[in-house]
Scaffold this motif. Structure first.
Motif, PDB file in Angstrom:
ATOM      1  N   ILE A 197       0.862  -1.184   0.000  1.00  0.00           N
ATOM      2  CA  ILE A 197       0.000   0.000   0.000  1.00  0.00           C
ATOM      3  C   ILE A 197       0.896   1.230   0.000  1.00  0.00           C
ATOM      4  O   ILE A 197       1.834   1.326   0.802  1.00  0.00           O
ATOM      5  N   LEU A 198       0.613   2.182  -0.887  1.00  0.00           N
ATOM      6  CA  LEU A 198       1.424   3.398  -1.013  1.00  0.00           C
ATOM      7  C   LEU A 198       0.641   4.600  -0.507  1.00  0.00           C
ATOM      8  O   LEU A 198      -0.515   4.807  -0.894  1.00  0.00           O
ATOM      9  N   SER A 199       1.276   5.410   0.346  1.00  0.00           N
ATOM     10  CA  SER A 199       0.655   6.617   0.909  1.00  0.00           C
ATOM     11  C   SER A 199       1.432   7.844   0.450  1.00  0.00           C
ATOM     12  O   SER A 199       2.621   7.980   0.776  1.00  0.00           O
ATOM     13  N   PRO A 200       0.811   8.769  -0.313  1.00  0.00           N
ATOM     14  CA  PRO A 200       1.492  10.007  -0.736  1.00  0.00           C
ATOM     15  C   PRO A 200       1.191  11.147   0.250  1.00  0.00           C
ATOM     16  O   PRO A 200       0.033  11.399   0.587  1.00  0.00           O
ATOM     17  N   PHE A 201       2.234  11.841   0.681  1.00  0.00           N
ATOM     18  CA  PHE A 201       2.095  12.979   1.587  1.00  0.00           C
ATOM     19  C   PHE A 201       2.578  14.246   0.882  1.00  0.00           C
ATOM     20  O   PHE A 201       3.606  14.233   0.204  1.00  0.00           O
ATOM     21  N   VAL A 202       1.829  15.331   1.069  1.00  0.00           N
ATOM     22  CA  VAL A 202       2.120  16.595   0.398  1.00  0.00           C
ATOM     23  C   VAL A 202       2.785  17.542   1.386  1.00  0.00           C
ATOM     24  O   VAL A 202       2.298  17.725   2.511  1.00  0.00           O
ATOM     25  N   PHE A 203       3.900  18.143   0.975  1.00  0.00           N
ATOM     26  CA  PHE A 203       4.640  19.109   1.777  1.00  0.00           C
ATOM     27  C   PHE A 203       4.758  20.420   1.012  1.00  0.00           C
ATOM     28  O   PHE A 203       4.852  20.429  -0.219  1.00  0.00           O
ATOM     29  N   LEU A 204       4.782  21.531   1.754  1.00  0.00           N
ATOM     30  CA  LEU A 204       4.936  22.860   1.154  1.00  0.00           C
ATOM     31  C   LEU A 204       6.155  23.539   1.746  1.00  0.00           C
ATOM     32  O   LEU A 204       6.340  23.556   2.973  1.00  0.00           O
ATOM     33  N   GLN A 205       6.998  24.080   0.875  1.00  0.00           N
ATOM     34  CA  GLN A 205       8.144  24.869   1.327  1.00  0.00           C
ATOM     35  C   GLN A 205       7.671  26.276   1.647  1.00  0.00           C
ATOM     36  O   GLN A 205       7.082  26.950   0.803  1.00  0.00           O
ATOM     37  N   LEU A 206       7.943  26.741   2.871  1.00  0.00           N
ATOM     38  CA  LEU A 206       7.440  28.028   3.345  1.00  0.00           C
ATOM     39  C   LEU A 206       8.410  29.175   3.103  1.00  0.00           C
ATOM     40  O   LEU A 206       8.016  30.343   3.234  1.00  0.00           O
ATOM     41  N   SER A 207       9.639  28.882   2.798  1.00  0.00           N
ATOM     42  CA  SER A 207      10.645  29.925   2.608  1.00  0.00           C
ATOM     43  C   SER A 207      10.909  30.128   1.122  1.00  0.00           C
ATOM     44  O   SER A 207      10.720  29.207   0.315  1.00  0.00           O
ATOM     45  N   PRO A 208      11.361  31.314   0.732  1.00  0.00           N
ATOM     46  CA  PRO A 208      11.655  31.546  -0.697  1.00  0.00           C
ATOM     47  C   PRO A 208      12.913  30.841  -1.174  1.00  0.00           C
ATOM     48  O   PRO A 208      13.081  30.622  -2.370  1.00  0.00           O
ATOM     49  N   GLN A 209      13.815  30.492  -0.256  1.00  0.00           N
ATOM     50  CA  GLN A 209      15.048  29.815  -0.631  1.00  0.00           C
ATOM     51  C   GLN A 209      14.942  28.339  -0.256  1.00  0.00           C
ATOM     52  O   GLN A 209      14.493  27.989   0.841  1.00  0.00           O
ATOM     53  N   THR A 210      15.390  27.475  -1.166  1.00  0.00           N
ATOM     54  CA  THR A 210      15.382  26.040  -0.920  1.00  0.00           C
ATOM     55  C   THR A 210      16.630  25.638  -0.140  1.00  0.00           C
ATOM     56  O   THR A 210      17.736  26.095  -0.442  1.00  0.00           O
ATOM     57  N   THR A 211      16.431  24.782   0.850  1.00  0.00           N
ATOM     58  CA  THR A 211      17.550  24.285   1.646  1.00  0.00           C
ATOM     59  C   THR A 211      18.533  23.545   0.752  1.00  0.00           C
ATOM     60  O   THR A 211      18.122  22.775  -0.122  1.00  0.00           O
ATOM     61  N   PRO A 212      19.846  23.738   0.925  1.00  0.00           N
ATOM     62  CA  PRO A 212      20.823  22.952   0.159  1.00  0.00           C
ATOM     63  C   PRO A 212      20.598  21.453   0.364  1.00  0.00           C
ATOM     64  O   PRO A 212      20.251  21.007   1.457  1.00  0.00           O
ATOM     65  N   VAL A 213      20.796  20.705  -0.674  1.00  0.00           N
ATOM     66  CA  VAL A 213      20.521  19.272  -0.643  1.00  0.00           C
ATOM     67  C   VAL A 213      21.785  18.495  -0.964  1.00  0.00           C
ATOM     68  O   VAL A 213      22.786  19.048  -1.427  1.00  0.00           O
ATOM     69  N   ASP A 214      21.734  17.199  -0.712  1.00  0.00           N
ATOM     70  CA  ASP A 214      22.855  16.304  -0.982  1.00  0.00           C
ATOM     71  C   ASP A 214      22.313  14.990  -1.544  1.00  0.00           C
ATOM     72  O   ASP A 214      22.161  14.024  -0.803  1.00  0.00           O
ATOM     73  N   PRO A 215      21.962  14.944  -2.834  1.00  0.00           N
ATOM     74  CA  PRO A 215      21.360  13.721  -3.386  1.00  0.00           C
ATOM     75  C   PRO A 215      22.320  12.544  -3.349  1.00  0.00           C
ATOM     76  O   PRO A 215      23.545  12.706  -3.422  1.00  0.00           O
ATOM     77  N   SER A 216      21.757  11.368  -3.238  1.00  0.00           N
ATOM     78  CA  SER A 216      22.560  10.155  -3.308  1.00  0.00           C
ATOM     79  C   SER A 216      23.085   9.986  -4.727  1.00  0.00           C
ATOM     80  O   SER A 216      22.541  10.553  -5.678  1.00  0.00           O
ATOM     81  N   PRO A 217      24.157   9.223  -4.895  1.00  0.00           N
ATOM     82  CA  PRO A 217      24.732   9.047  -6.236  1.00  0.00           C
ATOM     83  C   PRO A 217      23.699   8.515  -7.224  1.00  0.00           C
ATOM     84  O   PRO A 217      22.911   7.620  -6.914  1.00  0.00           O
ATOM     85  N   GLY A 218      23.702   9.083  -8.413  1.00  0.00           N
ATOM     86  CA  GLY A 218      22.776   8.659  -9.449  1.00  0.00           C
ATOM     87  C   GLY A 218      21.426   9.320  -9.395  1.00  0.00           C
ATOM     88  O   GLY A 218      20.534   8.959 -10.169  1.00  0.00           O
TER      89      GLY A 218
END
Length: 468
Positions: A197-218
């Motif tokens: 069973i898959l559950s989708p959750f919706v999130f909203l970014q409240l700030s104008p700048q996106t937090t720096p991220v660190d994606p996994s390889p690929g």
């Protein structure tokens, strides 16, 4: 789930100012439509599907939305304490967010986050990639994955998987959980066995700048404007396409080459609807030092498990962004589960969704005519209904689809009666079950008919050879 419930208790209705803003907005304005959708999601309880005892596996994904401010946007000066240090200002509520000047400024652009995963070994690490290894199409998906032992519900799973995969901490005050879309069942290729069973959750970014991220390889990040997915006149209109999947990879044993070739010859391919998305990867940061994120994950676990408000989490290491090498003019495809969840979200943005005639424009051009009867809820369903390359296969599916069409008519009656049965009856699951039952019967008939024709052809050919 405590964080989601606590954040939704203060805004079950859209204030009149937002209603007026939505009513007077130009068709091309996406922000009022997004406000409408997120308030609807927050105030509407999702359909929860309980896991059967025979298959307890569950998964969750995070649908992350942000509003990208225009380049000339002016932001208010941050508040400071008496000593001059930055003050910890409370995060705006959902209603307050859509009243901010930079959110409503001309040129503000709502965007949704997709991931492109490249794993040559085919191992997704338990994450929801949105397609299987049998397709060569370049596709996008949402961050998320399977629920693990110790996860405190689907919300925590979505937040944990997002952190582990792209380094984005959804427990920070810069993000707020809006709500949950309906659960959906993930089955085998022809809907015969439940996988999870898959559950989708919706999130909203409240700030104008996106937090720096660190994606996994690929993994690369793609922020896609919602206007590129919405039909006209709300948006620019999606570019519909298809994803072809070899039917033998779904119907024949993996290690039987002869049987796979035979099924491929008799059945052909399956085509699923897809939306083309231009690739524009988000700048990717340099990797974190080894084991640097363990303490932050532990802190985030404490934040998620706490029922009350907690101070925002801070990443312990600053990330220096470095631009990942561009993928050129590559075009990505949004399809399958990811397309279905996206269409569920977009259906909430339709101004006519409450009247029952606004979702039809979200359907692919070649959608089944029966799905057009239930335009509000049919878009996400259309994303998982394949069409076969051979016309006679589609004909036999229609012949055996009497029960499927009866479910659609019952769904239509429920929607037109005010949706009183929508929460009590799993219309989506019933439609999928009856549709794939028709598919299985059609494939049996097609294979038998083709086998008989081949046999008759061999007999006729042998008879002609003998008489000559």
């Amino acid at each position: 789930m405590a964080a989601s419930k606590g954040s939704s208790s203060s805004s079950h209705a859209v204030p009149s100012i937002l209603s007026q803003r939505c009513a007077s907005a130009e068709p091309s304005s996406i922000v009022p439509l997004l406000s409408r959708a997120l308030h609807r999601i927050r105030s509407t309880p999702p359909r929860i599907i309980a896991s059967p005892a025979t298959q307890p596996r569950r998964a969750a994904v995070a649908i992350i939305i942000r509003v990208s401010p225009p380049p000339n946007a002016v932001f208010p000066a941050p508040e400071t304490t008496e000593g001059g240090s930055p003050a910890n200002a409370p995060a705006p509520s959902l209603t307050e967010f859509f009243q901010l000047d930079w959110v409503n400024a001309p040129g503000a652009r709502p965007e949704i986050l997709f991931l492109r995963r490249t794993r040559p070994d085919g191992n997704d690490g338990g994450r929801m990639s949105g397609s299987g290894p049998n397709s060569r199409e370049t596709h996008v998906a949402f961050p998320g994955g399977k629920t693990e032992e110790g996860d405190e519900g689907g919300l925590y799973t979505a937040m944990r998987q997002t952190w582990e995969e792209i380094g984005l901490d959804l427990a920070e005050s810069s993000y707020t959980p809006v709500g949950q879309l309906d659960d959906r069942e993930i089955t085998t290729s022809l809907g015969k066995r439940l996988l999870m069973i898959l559950s989708p959750f919706v999130f909203l970014q409240l700030s104008p700048q996106t937090t720096p991220v660190d994606p996994s390889p690929g993994t690369t990040l793609h922020w896609v404007p919602l206007s590129a997915l919405l039909p006209r006149p709300m948006g620019d209109g999606p570019r519909w396409s298809t994803v072809s999947v070899d039917a033998s990879s779904r119907l024949a044993p993996r290690h039987s080459t002869v049987l796979r070739l035979l099924v491929r010859l008799l059945v052909g391919s399956m085509k699923f609807p897809a939306i083309l998305i231009p690739a524009s990867p988000y700048p990717s940061p340099s990797p974190l030092p080894e084991n640097a994120d363990e303490k932050v994950i532990d802190a985030k676990r404490a934040h998620v498990e706490s029922a009350g408000p907690a101070p925002p989490l801070k990443r312990e290491h600053s990330l220096n962004l470095r631009q990942r090498r561009s993928q050129g003019d590559e075009t990505l495809k949004l399809w399958g589960l990811s397309l279905g969840m996206t269409l569920d979200l977009l259906a909430h943005m339709s101004p006519a969704a409450r009247r029952g005639d606004g979702g039809a424009t979200l359907l692919p051009p070649d959608a089944d005519a029966e799905l057009l009867r239930v335009p509000v809820v049919a878009p996400s369903l259309a994303s998982v209904f394949p069409r076969f390359g051979y016309p006679d296969v589609n004909f036999w599916i229609w012949v055996f689809g009497k029960r499927y069409r009866a479910v659609i008519r019952g769904w239509e009656a429920s929607v037109r009666a005010g949706g009183t049965n929508d929460r009590r009856i799993n219309w989506t699951g019933s439609a999928l079950t009856t549709f794939y039952a028709a598919v299985r019967k059609a494939l049996v008939v097609v294979i038998v008919v083709r086998a008989i024709l081949v046999l008759l052809g061999l007999i006729l050919g042998g008879w002609l050879l003998l008489w000559r």
